[in-house]
Design a protein around this motif. Structure first.
Motif, PDB file in Angstrom:
ATOM      1  N   PRO A  71       0.070  -1.498  10.119  1.00 25.95           N
ATOM      2  CA  PRO A  71       1.117  -1.157  11.098  1.00 25.95           C
ATOM      3  C   PRO A  71       2.232  -0.347  10.455  1.00 25.95           C
ATOM      4  N   GLN A  72       2.488  -0.624   9.188  1.00 22.89           N
ATOM      5  CA  GLN A  72       3.527   0.103   8.464  1.00 22.89           C
ATOM      6  C   GLN A  72       3.148   1.571   8.339  1.00 22.89           C
ATOM      7  N   ILE A  73       1.867   1.810   8.092  1.00 23.97           N
ATOM      8  CA  ILE A  73       1.411   3.191   7.953  1.00 23.97           C
ATOM      9  C   ILE A  73       1.599   3.938   9.272  1.00 23.97           C
ATOM     10  N   ASN A  74       1.341   3.243  10.374  1.00 22.41           N
ATOM     11  CA  ASN A  74       1.532   3.859  11.681  1.00 22.41           C
ATOM     12  C   ASN A  74       2.966   4.334  11.876  1.00 22.41           C
ATOM     13  N   ASP A  75       3.889   3.506  11.441  1.00 18.71           N
ATOM     14  CA  ASP A  75       5.296   3.834  11.662  1.00 18.71           C
ATOM     15  C   ASP A  75       5.767   4.952  10.742  1.00 18.71           C
ATOM     16  N   GLY A  76       5.643   4.688   9.454  1.00 19.78           N
ATOM     17  CA  GLY A  76       6.102   5.698   8.522  1.00 19.78           C
ATOM     18  C   GLY A  76       4.934   6.510   7.998  1.00 19.78           C
ATOM     19  N   SER A  77       5.176   7.513   7.239  1.00 25.31           N
ATOM     20  CA  SER A  77       4.084   8.288   6.674  1.00 25.31           C
ATOM     21  C   SER A  77       3.533   7.555   5.458  1.00 25.31           C
ATOM     22  N   LEU A  78       2.316   7.948   5.079  1.00 26.16           N
ATOM     23  CA  LEU A  78       1.656   7.278   3.960  1.00 26.16           C
ATOM     24  C   LEU A  78       2.448   7.433   2.674  1.00 26.16           C
ATOM     25  N   GLN A  79       3.057   8.604   2.573  1.00 34.63           N
ATOM     26  CA  GLN A  79       3.835   8.883   1.368  1.00 34.63           C
ATOM     27  C   GLN A  79       5.033   7.944   1.247  1.00 34.63           C
ATOM     28  N   GLU A  80       5.663   7.764   2.389  1.00 31.39           N
ATOM     29  CA  GLU A  80       6.833   6.902   2.426  1.00 31.39           C
ATOM     30  C   GLU A  80       6.489   5.501   1.936  1.00 31.39           C
ATOM     31  N   ILE A  81       5.323   5.027   2.411  1.00 34.93           N
ATOM     32  CA  ILE A  81       4.860   3.698   2.029  1.00 34.93           C
ATOM     33  C   ILE A  81       4.563   3.646   0.538  1.00 34.93           C
ATOM     34  N   GLY A  82       3.932   4.710   0.064  1.00 31.77           N
ATOM     35  CA  GLY A  82       3.502   4.744  -1.326  1.00 31.77           C
ATOM     36  C   GLY A  82       4.643   4.602  -2.314  1.00 31.77           C
ATOM     37  N   SER A  83       5.847   4.910  -1.861  1.00 33.80           N
ATOM     38  CA  SER A  83       6.958   4.812  -2.793  1.00 33.80           C
ATOM     39  C   SER A  83       7.703   3.482  -2.666  1.00 33.80           C
ATOM     40  N   GLY A  84       7.298   2.659  -1.698  1.00 35.80           N
ATOM     41  CA  GLY A  84       8.024   1.405  -1.464  1.00 35.80           C
ATOM     42  C   GLY A  84       7.494   0.227  -2.262  1.00 35.80           C
ATOM     43  N   ASN A  85       7.934  -0.950  -1.845  1.00 35.68           N
ATOM     44  CA  ASN A  85       7.531  -2.175  -2.531  1.00 35.68           C
ATOM     45  C   ASN A  85       6.445  -2.932  -1.782  1.00 35.68           C
ATOM     46  N   LYS A  86       5.841  -2.264  -0.815  1.00 36.86           N
ATOM     47  CA  LYS A  86       4.911  -2.973   0.056  1.00 36.86           C
ATOM     48  C   LYS A  86       3.664  -3.468  -0.664  1.00 36.86           C
ATOM     49  N   PHE A  87       3.471  -3.021  -1.914  1.00 38.64           N
ATOM     50  CA  PHE A  87       2.286  -3.501  -2.641  1.00 38.64           C
ATOM     51  C   PHE A  87       2.357  -5.010  -2.873  1.00 38.64           C
ATOM     52  N   LEU A  88       3.539  -5.573  -2.670  1.00 36.27           N
ATOM     53  CA  LEU A  88       3.664  -7.025  -2.825  1.00 36.27           C
ATOM     54  C   LEU A  88       2.828  -7.775  -1.790  1.00 36.27           C
ATOM     55  N   PHE A  89       2.347  -7.053  -0.774  1.00 40.09           N
ATOM     56  CA  PHE A  89       1.462  -7.679   0.216  1.00 40.09           C
ATOM     57  C   PHE A  89       0.200  -8.261  -0.418  1.00 40.09           C
ATOM     58  N   VAL A  90      -0.128  -7.778  -1.603  1.00 36.46           N
ATOM     59  CA  VAL A  90      -1.313  -8.327  -2.285  1.00 36.46           C
ATOM     60  C   VAL A  90      -1.194  -9.842  -2.416  1.00 36.46           C
ATOM     61  N   TYR A  91       0.027 -10.327  -2.492  1.00 37.42           N
ATOM     62  CA  TYR A  91       0.220 -11.771  -2.641  1.00 37.42           C
ATOM     63  C   TYR A  91      -0.397 -12.570  -1.496  1.00 37.42           C
ATOM     64  N   PHE A  92      -0.578 -11.910  -0.348  1.00 35.13           N
ATOM     65  CA  PHE A  92      -1.208 -12.621   0.772  1.00 35.13           C
ATOM     66  C   PHE A  92      -2.615 -13.100   0.414  1.00 35.13           C
ATOM     67  N   SER A  93      -3.261 -12.364  -0.478  1.00 36.73           N
ATOM     68  CA  SER A  93      -4.626 -12.752  -0.862  1.00 36.73           C
ATOM     69  C   SER A  93      -4.662 -14.118  -1.540  1.00 36.73           C
ATOM     70  N   MET A  94      -3.546 -14.516  -2.096  1.00 38.98           N
ATOM     71  CA  MET A  94      -3.513 -15.772  -2.842  1.00 38.98           C
ATOM     72  C   MET A  94      -3.878 -16.981  -1.998  1.00 38.98           C
ATOM     73  N   MET A  95      -3.742 -16.842  -0.681  1.00 42.39           N
ATOM     74  CA  MET A  95      -3.959 -18.026   0.150  1.00 42.39           C
ATOM     75  C   MET A  95      -5.392 -18.556   0.070  1.00 42.39           C
ATOM     76  N   MET A  96      -6.315 -17.705  -0.379  1.00 42.16           N
ATOM     77  CA  MET A  96      -7.698 -18.186  -0.486  1.00 42.16           C
ATOM     78  C   MET A  96      -7.834 -19.285  -1.536  1.00 42.16           C
ATOM     79  N   VAL A  97      -6.944 -19.268  -2.525  1.00 39.88           N
ATOM     80  CA  VAL A  97      -7.053 -20.238  -3.618  1.00 39.88           C
ATOM     81  C   VAL A  97      -7.057 -21.658  -3.076  1.00 39.88           C
ATOM     82  N   SER A  98      -6.214 -21.884  -2.089  1.00 38.58           N
ATOM     83  CA  SER A  98      -6.095 -23.230  -1.554  1.00 38.58           C
ATOM     84  C   SER A  98      -7.428 -23.751  -1.016  1.00 38.58           C
ATOM     85  N   SER A  99      -8.112 -22.943  -0.208  1.00 38.40           N
ATOM     86  CA  SER A  99      -9.357 -23.460   0.367  1.00 38.40           C
ATOM     87  C   SER A  99     -10.465 -23.547  -0.687  1.00 38.40           C
TER      88      SER A  99
END
Lengths: 540, 265
Positions: A362-390
């Motif tokens: 959704p972020q890509i839809n709003d802003g351009s890809l370049q804009e995203i590439g310079s931000g801190n949104k890579f922290l979204f990778v942390y969402f993957s951690m939830m698999m550890v629990s199961s």
């Protein structure tokens, strides 16, 4: 055996079953038996607990309040007048939740091969057995749906009136019809093409695929609406015919807003006709389904031996201790072969793969890809951690958990090495590959500059896994039945684990504020990890 | 039994007691077992046979009394090292059946301290001897009961144990395999191994055991060679001795009653 309230309610509808040519008394007996078995799930492995009396209670019913909690959030869709939008979203989430629990928790009910040996050898009409199975599943579907929608339903009575409430109840029932048929169809499809052990594997993969498809389908529902000038605009498209939540949403729009768009009218009719059609198809398919299940117990696979050089080499690298290495190898094999494990864990791996991107897209839809590439949104990778629990929860369990006697009768020196080996196997085979894949994609999106961050996330994941393993009740790998394990972990623990993942992400975010902090943290994490792996397991 | 004096003591139980809740399962078992003995450990259902074996293996805790195996009190052996010389075939074939025989056996072998290669090689050869070569790499879940039993037998023997606990080891095996296993037991005993054998099949126990221990109600009610038991009880077969010592005479009467109830429809 207890006379369940559910069954007493069922008694009122006795005439329906008898009209359908079902031996009601026998069906009731079977359902009663199944419910009793659900309640009486065997407690723990080691025999020294035999003296303990375990109270009969249904673990499943206790877990329902999680759904009630989620329902609280769903109730926000119950206000307002944008029925099409609100109800479509509402039904999407509800369908998703119910279907997921159907796939992960009820495949064992649907695919129970014991029924063949025990029930089909008795003089009972197959129709009765099928009916008992449907009722058994339906009872649970009812409980899940009801807990999930309990709060939203309450809200609608006050907010939208009684008529709205009644239509909603009806549509929720219809939604379950669709869910039952879809699940059964998937199984049937697979059952016709495969048999024996391979087939059980295939089902596991299908379930995984299904949960991923559901997640993506969910994205499409969101796509149907576009927020412009504070108005939510709906654009009818042909592919919406395939999305049941849109049917349901349209029905509400048509009834309560007087919408007369042709597509919406068709959808609204589909919301009523299709579920009924679906359940009729399902009843027709049931005997075929039962016959196919028989194939589950047959087997004619081709035996072959596999031993992977790379995994041997890796085992030697990461496990210093001999016992640790044995359990590392054992856990790898079990994770590969245990169906129950794969069924429960792989969907969450799939979600872990997708989740960071769901938030990113959704972020890509709003802003351009370049804009995203310079931000801190890579922290979204942390969402993957939830698999550890199961993964950690399932690691302690096995279908054949009683086979854990082998741990007690063999001269194992330290239990710590069992945990360490198993945990390392889970990390090396499941957690880290998924994380690494996501990280690679993120590096492509965000550029080489985030490589140090990814290294830090890699190290955080390892530490996070160790921390999580201390939070959950530790069980020797594959030594508990899945039910008991569920019983002993509570929602609070899972919440704690999730918030720890949040802490890691926040910590990382703060690190970004300070120059070179990332590199310092890298060194720190290597040290902390070394220490944690050594110390944490010594207590056991 | 003068020759026992020169023999090495393998295990001894002193006043072994355990109760589950209010049920006293074992009420003082005293027993000394010597090297090379094949002990037929028999008794009615629920007499405490399996419990005795499980205590010796550390599967059941909370007993009183003393269990000494290979000269060491097992309660004091924190490393569980005594288990390295024991092989165990449980009564119920609980097994990680999502693994293949190859995977399971090498895993168990490694747990007993064998190297992977050694475990794999031994397991493979033993499985082939037992006729499992075709299914060796197939999941155990698809095995017949007899095949599973063979896997359990191999798993219990891979590490060349000095003491074997076999709980109904012949269940599910075909007649030929039964003969092989009986012969294996005899030859292992001749090599000085000790075998602790529980079974309900009296004919087998009578033939293979050189010492028979009968427990009833958590106590030993008979202990000796088959001939000694015969002399004491003046009965012909072990089955009859068993019936006599466990105070059971009404089998005909009960069978008659049973059949008459069956016939009421």
């Amino acid at each position: 055996m207890k006379n369940f309230t559910t069954l007493r309610i069922l008694d009122r509808f006795r005439w329906i079953f008898e009209k359908l040519g079902i031996e009601y008394e026998i069906m009731r007996k079977i359902v009663q038996l199944k419910l009793t078995m659900d309640q009486r799930r065997v407690p723990t492995v080691f025999a020294n607990q035999t003296s303990k009396k375990t109270k009969e209670r249904n673990v499943f019913l206790q877990s329902l309040w999680v759904y009630i909690f989620i329902g609280l959030f769903l109730s926000i869709f119950m206000g307002g007048e944008e029925y099409l939008f609100q109800m479509t979203i509402f039904f999407s989430i509800a369908m998703f939740m119910v279907m997921m629990s159907m796939i992960s928790d009820f495949s064992s009910v649907l695919l129970d091969t014991r029924d063949n040996h025990i029930l089909h050898t008795k003089p009972i009409h197959p129709r009765t057995i099928s009916a008992a199975k449907i009722i058994h599943v339906t009872i649970y579907l009812f409980f899940i749906t009801f807990s999930l929608t309990f709060i939203p339903l309450l809200v609608t009575i006050f907010n939208q009136g009684v008529l709205f409430f009644l239509v909603l109840v009806l549509e929720l029932i219809f939604m379950n019809f669709i869910i039952i048929l879809l699940t059964a169809c998937f199984y049937l499809l697979v059952l016709t093409f495969f048999d024996g052990e391979r087939l059980k594997d295939m089902i596991a993969y299908i379930q995984i695929a299904l949960s991923i498809i559901l997640t993506i389908g969910y994205q499409f529902v969101g796509r149907s609406f576009r927020l412009s000038n504070m108005d939510i605009v709906f654009t009818p498209e042909w592919w919406q015919f395939l999305l049941p939540p849109i049917w349901f949403g349209s029905l509400f729009e048509v009834i309560f807003q007087g919408e007369r768009h042709l597509f919406l009218l068709i959808y609204a009719v589909m919301a009523i006709v299709m579920p009924i059609l679906f359940i009729m198809i399902y009843v027709r398919l049931m005997p075929t389904f039962e016959r196919s299940i028989q194939k589950l117990s047959s087997n004619n696979g081709i035996p072959r031996k596999q031993r992977n050089r790379f995994s041997n080499w890796l085992a030697r690298r990461i496990c210093t201790d001999r016992e640790e290495r044995i359990f590392y190898a054992f856990t790898l094999k079990m994770m590969k072969n245990e169906r129950e494990f794969k069924l429960k864990v792989y969907p969450s791996l799939g979600l872990a793969l997708i989740f960071p991107f769901i938030f990113l897209i959704p972020q890509i839809n709003d802003g351009s890809l370049q804009e995203i590439g310079s931000g801190n949104k890579f922290l979204f990778v942390y969402f993957s951690m939830m698999m550890v629990s199961s993964i950690l929860l399932m690691l302690g369990t096995s279908e054949k958990y009683k086979a854990a006697w082998i741990y007690t009768t063999t001269p194992i020196k330290s239990v710590a090495s069992i945990y360490r080996g198993a945990l390392k196997a889970a990390l090396a085979r499941l957690v880290l590959p998924v994380m690494c894949f996501n990280m690679l994609v993120f590096i492509v999106i965000f550029g080489m500059r985030i490589i140090p961050d990814m290294v830090v996330i890699f190290l955080h994941t390892i530490l996070f896994t160790v921390i999580c393993s201390t939070i959950y009740n530790r069980e020797i790998p594959f030594s508990q039945s899945a039910e008991t394990s569920k019983q002993s972990t509570n929602f609070g623990q899972s919440l704690l684990v999730l918030s720890i993942a949040g802490v890691f992400a926040t910590y990382h975010y703060l690190l970004l504020k300070v120059d070179y902090a990332i590199y310092l943290n890298m060194v720190l994490m290597v040290v902390v990890n070394k220490f944690a792996w050594k110390k944490v397991f010594q207590k056991f | 039994m003068s020759k026992d004096i020169t023999r090495k003591e393998v295990l001894s139980l002193r006043d072994l007691r355990i109760s589950f809740g209010t049920k006293h399962v074992l009420q003082g078992i005293d027993l000394t077992v010597y090297e090379g003995q094949i002990i037929g450990y028999i008794g009615p259902n629920g007499a405490g046979k399996s419990t005795t074996v499980k205590i010796m293996l550390g599967l059941v805790q909370g007993y009183t009394g003393e269990v000494t195996i290979f000269g060491q009190n097992i309660a004091q052996d924190e490393n569980n090292s005594y288990k390295g010389r024991i092989g165990y075939v449980p009564e119920v074939a609980e097994i990680y059946d999502s693994l293949s025989a190859s995977e399971y056996l090498t895993f168990v072998g490694e747990l007993y301290g064998l190297s992977y290669e050694k475990a794999e090689e031994k397991a493979n050869r033993l499985a082939t001897l037992f006729g499992l070569q075709d299914v060796y790499h197939t999941r155990i879940a698809s095995y017949s009961k007899g095949m599973k039993q063979k896997v359990l037998l191999i798993a219990s023997l891979l590490h060349n144990p000095d003491l074997l606990f076999l709980d109904e080891p012949l269940s599910g095996l075909d007649a030929n395999s039964v003969m092989i296993v009986k012969e294996i037991m005899a030859q292992l005993a001749a090599e000085g191994k000790t075998i602790f054998y529980s079974s309900h099949i009296m004919e087998v126990v009578e033939k293979i055991s050189n010492r028979i221990i009968l427990i009833n109600g958590g106590q030993i009610v008979a202990d000796g060679t088959f001939e000694e038991l015969q002399k004491d009880s003046k009965e012909g077969t072990l089955e009859q001795i068993f019936n006599q010592l466990t105070g059971f005479h009404e089998h005909q009467q009960m069978a008659k009653e049973f059949v008459s109830i069956v016939q009421e429809v």
